[in-house]
Design a protein around this motif. Structure first.
Motif, PDB file in Angstrom:
ATOM      1  N   ALA A   1       0.814  -1.215   0.000  1.00 27.72           N
ATOM      2  CA  ALA A   1       0.000   0.000   0.000  1.00 27.72           C
ATOM      3  C   ALA A   1       0.848   1.266   0.000  1.00 27.72           C
ATOM      4  CB  ALA A   1      -0.939  -0.006   1.211  1.00 27.72           C
ATOM      5  N   SER A   2       1.992   1.216   0.651  1.00 28.60           N
ATOM      6  CA  SER A   2       2.855   2.397   0.722  1.00 28.60           C
ATOM      7  C   SER A   2       3.662   2.607  -0.547  1.00 28.60           C
ATOM      8  CB  SER A   2       3.810   2.276   1.915  1.00 28.60           C
ATOM      9  OG  SER A   2       4.745   1.229   1.697  1.00 28.60           O
ATOM     10  N   GLY A   3       3.646   1.615  -1.432  1.00 24.12           N
ATOM     11  CA  GLY A   3       4.428   1.700  -2.662  1.00 24.12           C
ATOM     12  C   GLY A   3       5.840   1.177  -2.539  1.00 24.12           C
ATOM     13  N   ALA A   4       6.176   0.589  -1.374  1.00 24.25           N
ATOM     14  CA  ALA A   4       7.550   0.122  -1.161  1.00 24.25           C
ATOM     15  C   ALA A   4       7.911  -1.018  -2.105  1.00 24.25           C
ATOM     16  CB  ALA A   4       7.725  -0.317   0.291  1.00 24.25           C
ATOM     17  N   THR A   5       6.996  -1.964  -2.290  1.00 25.67           N
ATOM     18  CA  THR A   5       7.304  -3.104  -3.151  1.00 25.67           C
ATOM     19  C   THR A   5       7.462  -2.659  -4.602  1.00 25.67           C
ATOM     20  OG1 THR A   5       4.918  -3.533  -3.247  1.00 25.67           O
ATOM     21  CG2 THR A   5       6.209  -4.839  -1.709  1.00 25.67           C
TER      22      THR A   5
ATOM     23  N   VAL B   1      13.215 -10.395  -3.445  1.00 25.01           N
ATOM     24  CA  VAL B   1      13.089  -9.461  -2.324  1.00 25.01           C
ATOM     25  C   VAL B   1      11.643  -9.329  -1.891  1.00 25.01           C
ATOM     26  CG1 VAL B   1      13.436  -7.072  -1.592  1.00 25.01           C
ATOM     27  CG2 VAL B   1      15.145  -8.191  -3.020  1.00 25.01           C
ATOM     28  N   ILE B   2      10.746  -9.178  -2.868  1.00 25.10           N
ATOM     29  CA  ILE B   2       9.332  -9.015  -2.550  1.00 25.10           C
ATOM     30  C   ILE B   2       8.750 -10.303  -1.974  1.00 25.10           C
ATOM     31  CG2 ILE B   2       7.058  -8.687  -3.628  1.00 25.10           C
ATOM     32  CD1 ILE B   2       8.422  -6.661  -5.483  1.00 25.10           C
ATOM     33  N   GLY B   3       9.261 -11.453  -2.408  1.00 23.14           N
ATOM     34  CA  GLY B   3       8.723 -12.729  -1.956  1.00 23.14           C
ATOM     35  C   GLY B   3       9.083 -13.089  -0.532  1.00 23.14           C
ATOM     36  N   ILE B   4      10.036 -12.389   0.078  1.00 20.30           N
ATOM     37  CA  ILE B   4      10.407 -12.702   1.464  1.00 20.30           C
ATOM     38  C   ILE B   4       9.243 -12.475   2.418  1.00 20.30           C
ATOM     39  CG2 ILE B   4      11.887 -12.001   3.402  1.00 20.30           C
ATOM     40  CD1 ILE B   4      14.140 -11.596   1.392  1.00 20.30           C
TER      41      ILE B   4
END
Length: 473
Positions: free
Chosen positions: A84-88, A114-117
């Motif tokens: 939601a914050s746009g970090a991914t 990285v996103i899958g962690i």
């Protein structure tokens, strides 16, 4: 083996068959209801005193939720907050920025890794779809690459599924860690060690081979929905570069360093705990501090709070919007929590009724490698029930008596093998199969050659890596 041992083994075989039937028959039982129903049946058939059956169910369900449920809830909220914050999105675009067409699959692999962690497979794929669609559309227009959507999707599927099944703090591996009494930090480290070559083979390598053999073109309206109507990339001497079309919302304006830190904080704390336990004396105050902050529930809480203040409140999201997103994230994992609870009840009944000891006796006589047995059980149960979580929790309960339970490397490898088994043969009775098929506009055959094949390669490679590492255990 005695006659009573054989009776208990037959009860277990019938229970597994009943579990598969209830979930797949016309009755279409929810896995939680099926697990609880079968647990009661096993308890009665095995002769567990009726006054102890309810206690066994409550102890098993409550124990696993206390150990895993809270951690899973924090993980779900952390993943939603990152999205939601746009970090991914920030992480993904940073990784693939200025990549050449030939190297793009490797950069997508890095983004998915990285996103899958912190994210489940389905959620991670949805987060990556805008990036995959936008870059693939540009490749389709500017470079002669066959099936660019498969070319980029395969690495994402390989990385996300590997991490989801083999590396804690994802729910499946975390359940196996708890049920087998494995060392969490060691299980994460071993999982990552086995995951890296597995991801490479199942993702970029297989994707490069299968892409020219599949003519996959997603629905243009769906592509436009995720990637916008303009060009998603701009050509450059270095290759396609992700542009600002479609323009990132203000919520996405987060610093890349903070985004990466929020993803890695929980895993780093868990790994530091294991390092401290291996390197420091038991009387060391630092070891006690690291043991505390490395507990899964504390590590996930710390990671969530870090992301909440570093990303959530610093973005354009209002506090009310953040609260709404977090509430929705918990709704999304309610079903998984119930399946885990049902698996805990089933496992406790197996232990209390003596079936666990019967399995241990039978396995010792057959001389089957426990790692292979764990992989095979999880594979069969996951394929039969359509749920990787069911495959993991059931296989963990069956094999718990065979695990060393001392936090050894061998136990952590069994965790990896069970997780790898749960990924294989992901077909029409799995939700992830349909998500990939419909998202990319694939036929049933194309989805089988891509998604099912990738996940099965992940499963087999995960097993082979676990066996290879076990040589040095």
């Amino acid at each position: 083996m005695t006659g009573h041992t054989w009776t208990l083994l037959i009860i277990l075989a019938v229970a597994i068959g009943a579990l598969i039937t209830l979930i797949n028959s016309r009755l279409r039982f929810h896995p939680f209801i099926a697990l609880m129903t079968v647990s009661v049946g096993v308890a009665l058939a095995a002769g567990l005193p009726v006054e102890k059956i309810a206690e066994s169910l409550e102890t098993g369900a409550g124990g696993i939720l206390g150990d895993v449920g809270v951690t899973l809830a924090f993980g779900a909220m952390l993943g939603r907050l990152l999205s939601a914050s746009g970090a991914t999105d920030r992480i993904a675009r940073m990784i693939v920025d200025r990549a050449s067409p030939r190297s793009l699959p490797w950069y997508v692999t890095g983004a998915a890794f990285v996103i899958g962690i912190p994210m489940f497979f389905e959620i991670g794929l949805i987060v990556l779809l805008p990036l995959i669609f936008s870059v693939a559309r540009r490749l389709e227009r500017t470079h002669a690459i066959s099936s660019p959507y498969v070319y980029l999707a395969a690495p994402a599927i390989g990385a996300l599924s590997t991490l989801h099944g083999m590396v804690a703090p994802h729910p499946g591996p975390l359940v196996a860690v708890e049920g087998l009494h494995a060392n969490l930090g060691m299980s994460i480290a071993v999982g990552l060690l086995c995951a890296i070559p597995t991801i490479i083979i199942a993702g970029p390598v297989y994707g490069r081979w299968i892409a020219p053999r599949l003519d996959v073109r997603p629905d243009p309206e769906l592509v436009a929905k995720f990637a916008g109507n303009g060009d998603a990339a701009q050509g450059s001497a270095a290759g396609p570069q992700v542009s600002s079309e479609p323009e990132e919302p203000r919520a996405n304006k987060v610093r890349t360093g903070w985004a990466l830190a929020a993803v890695l904080v929980p895993v780093a704390l868990m790994l530091l705990r294991t390092i401290a336990e291996l390197a420091l004396d038991e009387s060391s105050p630092l070891r006690h501090v690291m043991a505390f902050i490395g507990e899964p529930v504390i590590a996930m809480l710390a990671g969530f709070l870090f992301a909440l203040f570093a990303l959530g409140y610093r973005s354009s999201l209002s506090p009310d919007a953040i609260r709404s997103e977090l509430t929705d994230s918990l709704k999304a994992v309610a079903g998984i929590l119930l399946i885990i609870a049902g698996g805990g009840a089933f496992n406790q009944v197996l232990e209390d009724s003596g079936i666990g000891q019967a399995v241990e006796s039978a396995a010792s006589g057959l001389h089957i490698n426990v790692i292979v047995l764990g992989w095979l059980l999880a594979l069969i149960l996951s394929f039969s029930t359509g749920s990787a979580t069911v495959g993991i929790v059931a296989a963990t309960g069956i094999l718990a008596p065979l695990a060393q339970g001392d936090g050894s490397l061998h136990t952590s490898l069994l965790v990896v093998a069970i997780g790898a088994g749960s990924i294989g043969l992901n077909y029409v009775n799995h939700a992830g199969f349909w998500l990939v098929k419909e998202s990319f506009g694939m036929t049933l055959g194309q989805a089988t050659k891509s998604h099912t094949a990738i996940q099965t390669i992940v499963s087999v490679c995960g097993l082979l890596m676990a066996l290879l590492v076990s040589v040095f255990a």
